[in-house]
Motif scaffolding. Structure first.
Motif, PDB file in Angstrom:
ATOM      1  N   PRO A 613       0.806  -1.232   0.000  1.00  0.00           N
ATOM      2  CA  PRO A 613       0.000   0.000   0.000  1.00  0.00           C
ATOM      3  C   PRO A 613       0.834   1.274   0.000  1.00  0.00           C
ATOM      4  O   PRO A 613       0.496   2.232  -0.684  1.00  0.00           O
ATOM      5  CB  PRO A 613      -0.841  -0.130   1.278  1.00  0.00           C
ATOM      6  N   MET A 614       1.929   1.305   0.759  1.00  0.00           N
ATOM      7  CA  MET A 614       2.722   2.536   0.816  1.00  0.00           C
ATOM      8  C   MET A 614       3.420   2.792  -0.513  1.00  0.00           C
ATOM      9  O   MET A 614       3.425   3.931  -1.015  1.00  0.00           O
ATOM     10  CB  MET A 614       3.756   2.445   1.938  1.00  0.00           C
ATOM     11  N   HIS A 615       4.008   1.749  -1.111  1.00  0.00           N
ATOM     12  CA  HIS A 615       4.677   1.925  -2.401  1.00  0.00           C
ATOM     13  C   HIS A 615       3.671   2.356  -3.464  1.00  0.00           C
ATOM     14  O   HIS A 615       3.959   3.236  -4.286  1.00  0.00           O
ATOM     15  CB  HIS A 615       5.370   0.632  -2.811  1.00  0.00           C
ATOM     16  N   SER A 616       2.491   1.737  -3.469  1.00  0.00           N
ATOM     17  CA  SER A 616       1.465   2.115  -4.448  1.00  0.00           C
ATOM     18  C   SER A 616       1.009   3.546  -4.227  1.00  0.00           C
ATOM     19  O   SER A 616       0.798   4.302  -5.182  1.00  0.00           O
ATOM     20  CB  SER A 616       0.273   1.158  -4.350  1.00  0.00           C
ATOM     21  N   PHE A 617       0.871   3.918  -2.952  1.00  0.00           N
ATOM     22  CA  PHE A 617       0.424   5.269  -2.618  1.00  0.00           C
ATOM     23  C   PHE A 617       1.410   6.308  -3.146  1.00  0.00           C
ATOM     24  O   PHE A 617       1.008   7.328  -3.727  1.00  0.00           O
ATOM     25  CB  PHE A 617       0.280   5.389  -1.104  1.00  0.00           C
ATOM     26  N   LEU A 618       2.697   6.053  -2.980  1.00  0.00           N
ATOM     27  CA  LEU A 618       3.706   7.008  -3.414  1.00  0.00           C
ATOM     28  C   LEU A 618       3.916   6.962  -4.919  1.00  0.00           C
ATOM     29  O   LEU A 618       4.058   8.005  -5.566  1.00  0.00           O
ATOM     30  CB  LEU A 618       5.024   6.738  -2.687  1.00  0.00           C
ATOM     31  N   SER A 619       3.966   5.757  -5.495  1.00  0.00           N
ATOM     32  CA  SER A 619       4.190   5.658  -6.938  1.00  0.00           C
ATOM     33  C   SER A 619       3.021   6.217  -7.727  1.00  0.00           C
ATOM     34  O   SER A 619       3.193   6.678  -8.859  1.00  0.00           O
ATOM     35  CB  SER A 619       4.446   4.206  -7.343  1.00  0.00           C
ATOM     36  N   HIS A 620       1.807   6.202  -7.132  1.00  0.00           N
ATOM     37  CA  HIS A 620       0.635   6.800  -7.778  1.00  0.00           C
ATOM     38  C   HIS A 620       0.418   8.251  -7.350  1.00  0.00           C
ATOM     39  O   HIS A 620      -0.657   8.817  -7.568  1.00  0.00           O
ATOM     40  CB  HIS A 620      -0.622   5.979  -7.484  1.00  0.00           C
TER      41      HIS A 620
END
Length: 702
Positions: A613-620
């Protein structure tokens, strides 16, 4: 007309003339002729701007630097409202002229090599010069109308440059996105100017704060009209709390006590004006909520990114806020909003930069973050520190963008850092230039030792901002201080991540691309070296004039600080741990970057593959694009669909379509009576005669 005025006229107008010559005369001049003319004119303008700037910095000005105006033409003259086309010469405008022409001339030189194979390079150079002209019109404006003209001019030029490769759908989309998002901010800016016109209505017979008639002390600054958006008039009225009589009001009121009715509440007019003007600055400078256009604008050629999105256009909002220091020194809510939005932007962009893999997008988000620093510095009242960071940032961020362009050029247009690595041996000069830019961006230096301070450009300007925010002691300023420290740590981490992923370790590029990787040609390398000199020395050389002991003499009347504003002075008294905090931040970021990208590079790769979730949140990018697409794009399409169907089925169905339908049905019924048989028509005549006779007889009987 003295040298300064003549030089200013050439600096402002020459790029516009060069753009017209290159754009309209390319058929006769050829590509090399168009590039040569625009580049030579920009280099000449930069030389003149440098002469004015260094004269302003190192000259001796008793009583501080004032301002004067070079009138070019009578522009708008309607009743008592006058807006001239003029060039304003003060420290702010001269500093910005040097930044704009300096970076633009180097970008022109760099583009000769970068765009050498592009068949439309003459058009590209015409666009570059057009942008430079519009930006110079903006920073030398003498009134808000002229500033708005330049404001929209840079918006148009950025649209043309971002979408330069118009055959790429992504470039077209990015250009449109930048144009539309900027229009949102520009709408607020236009409303702010209209509010100024509404409020700045000065009865000539009223008395100012010093007891003199308004006509007398406005005449001291050369103003004859009292309905004006000229900077001298507006700022003089605000600073002296002059009585004004807004349109529709019968009584003159000191301007600092003028209120608007907003949602049933009485709000101070200056607060509303300040917020509206800042909304315009948010759009142009890609601040939180209106930031989404900036990363997508990387679709334009790399020189565009360096010119527009590092050193000039995106700093227009910071320039606007600093230009309006006379206004914001008399606001509380508007200044606090600037502080919070700026600090939030610095933190937000730094977090997103952690998960980007496109080398230009990483640098773009660092731009967004550094602009946040400039804004919250202005919000806490350290306008001089904001302008100092704008100045130093122009050198090292243009250096980073152009160095990234050199990497892309040498790697055959590869931009994904995951397909790079090991380039230090192939591109030693580019590596050195990118290293200097990174050291300046992360603020590497030796803090807190009086007389022995040394550091790269970003060290001086960023630390001045961080210390000023702590010295303010306001709750909003403390919020900005802590977010700025976190952002400094994150900035260091993703900046060194870029360095290590691009230049260190084993290459991840294909063998053909890696084997042919090379440093940039001389036309691209020379601008990098000149910018590197600025990234190294600009902070230490200009620190005293911009923010320290001689800043009051340098800025003169261009920047106003109220009697209670002591943040620049008080920052020298902050605790030692505050001065050391930025150093710990960049060292910490470097430490973790070494661990994850030099010692254990497999760890971040696994994290990226596994997502989470954190990686997706930042990459998006905090899902801003997805939210805006759902709410505004799809929401607007849905609303349009509902309104279209309502219009078609209800309004048109009952109205025009309904009436025509009834008429058509009636006509169809009547047409059936036209059979073509004579006895049918005779029967109709007979029945009509009977009916008319009955009506006549009935009428006589009554």
């Amino acid at each position: 007309m003295d040298f300064q005025q003549t030089a200013a006229i050439f600096i402002v107008l020459a790029p516009g003339i060069a753009a017209a010559i290159a754009g309209l005369g390319q058929r006769f001049l050829g590509d090399k002729g168009s590039m040569g003319i625009t580049t030579l004119i920009l280099v000449a303008a930069a030389a003149l701007a440098g002469t004015l700037f260094f004269g302003q910095v190192f000259g001796h000005h008793e009583g501080g630097n004032g301002s004067h105006t070079v009138a070019l033409a009578r522009w708008i003259d309607v009743g008592t409202f006058v807006a001239n086309w003029a060039i304003r010469l003060d420290t702010l405008s001269i500093t910005m002229m040097f930044v704009v022409t300096g970076v633009s001339s180097l970008v022109h030189i760099y583009s000769i090599g970068y765009m050498a194979d592009d068949p439309h390079r003459a058009r590209f150079f015409a666009y570059l010069s057009l942008f430079t002209f519009a930006m110079l019109m903006l920073v030398t404006a003498d009134n808000f109308i002229q500033l708005f003209f330049g404001w929209e001019g840079v918006g148009l030029a950025s649209y043309l440059l971002i979408g330069f490769w118009y055959k790429k759908p992504s470039a077209n989309d990015a250009a449109i996105k930048a144009f539309v998002v900027n229009r949102v901010g520009d709408f607020g800016f236009a409303l702010g100017i209209m509010a100024l016109v509404f409020v700045i209505q000065v009865p000539a017979a009223s008395l100012g704060a010093d007891g003199q008639p308004v006509a007398a002390y406005l005449a001291q600054v050369g103003v004859e009209q009292f309905s004006s958006v000229g900077f001298d008039t507006v700022f003089h009225i605000i600073a002296n709390n002059t009585p004004v009589q807004p349109i529709g009001q019968a009584v003159a009121t000191p301007i600092q006590q003028v209120t608007f009715d907003f949602l049933g509440q009485h709000v101070w007019a200056l607060e509303i004006i300040g917020v509206l003007l800042f909304i315009g600055a948010m759009g142009k400078s890609a601040q939180f909520f209106l930031h989404t256009w900036l990363p997508d604008a990387m679709e334009g050629p790399t020189p565009v990114s360096a010119l527009i999105h590092a050193a000039t256009m995106v700093t227009a909002g910071v320039f606007l806020v600093c230009r309006c220091s006379y206004l914001y020194e008399h606001t509380v809510v508007a200044a606090n909003i600037i502080t919070v939005i700026g600090a939030t932007t610095a933190f937000f962009a730094a977090t997103v930069g952690l998960a980007q893999n496109d080398i230009k997008r990483v640098v773009a988000y660092s731009t967004c973050s550094q602009l946040g620093y400039m804004f919250f510095a202005a919000g806490v009242g350290a306008y001089q520190a904001a302008m100092f960071h704008l100045f130093t940032h122009a050198f090292f961020k243009a250096l980073l963008f152009l160095s990234a362009g050199a990497v892309i050029h040498g790697m055959h247009h590869e931009q994904d850092m995951r397909n790079m690595g090991g380039l230090r041996k192939k591109m030693p000069l580019t590596w050195a230039m990118m290293l200097i830019g990174t050291l300046a961006l992360t603020g590497v230096g030796v803090p807190g030792i009086e007389g022995l301070n040394f550091g790269f450009a970003g060290f001086y300007s960023k630390d001045a901002i961080i210390e000023s925010s702590f010295a303010s002691h306001d709750a909003y300023a403390q919020f900005a201080f802590w977010l700025s420290i976190i952002a400094a740590f994150l900035t260091s981490f993703y900046s060194w991540r870029l360095m290590f992923m691009t230049f260190e370790g084993k290459t991840r590029a294909d063998h053909h691309t890696y084997d042919h990787a090379h440093d940039a040609p001389a036309s691209m390398s020379i601008p990098l070296i000149l910018l590197a000199l600025g990234a190294v020395f600009a902070g230490g050389v200009f620190y005293d004039a911009f923010v320290d002991h001689h800043q009051a003499d340098y800025w003169g009347t261009a920047i106003f600080t109220g009697a209670e504003n002591h943040v620049l002075h008080d920052r020298h008294e902050v605790p030692t741990w505050v001065k050391l905090a930025p150093a710990f931040a960049w060292i910490g970021g470097l430490f973790f970057a070494v661990i994850f990208y030099l010692l254990a590079p497999s760890v971040p790769r696994k994290m990226a593959r596994n997502g989470g979730p954190m990686h997706s949140f930042l990459s998006h990018k905090w899902y801003f694009d997805e939210i805006y697409n759902f709410v505004f794009v799809k929401g607007t399409a849905l609303l349009g669909d509902v309104l279209w169907k309502t219009d078609k089925k209800v309004i048109d169905g009952i109205g025009p379509d309904g009436v025509t339908g009834v008429a058509k049905a009636g006509a169809g019924g009547l047409s059936r009576l036209h059979t073509g048989y004579l006895f049918h028509y005779a029967l109709v005549v007979l029945l009509a005669a009977v009916v008319f006779s009955a009506v006549v007889l009935f009428g006589q009987g009554r």
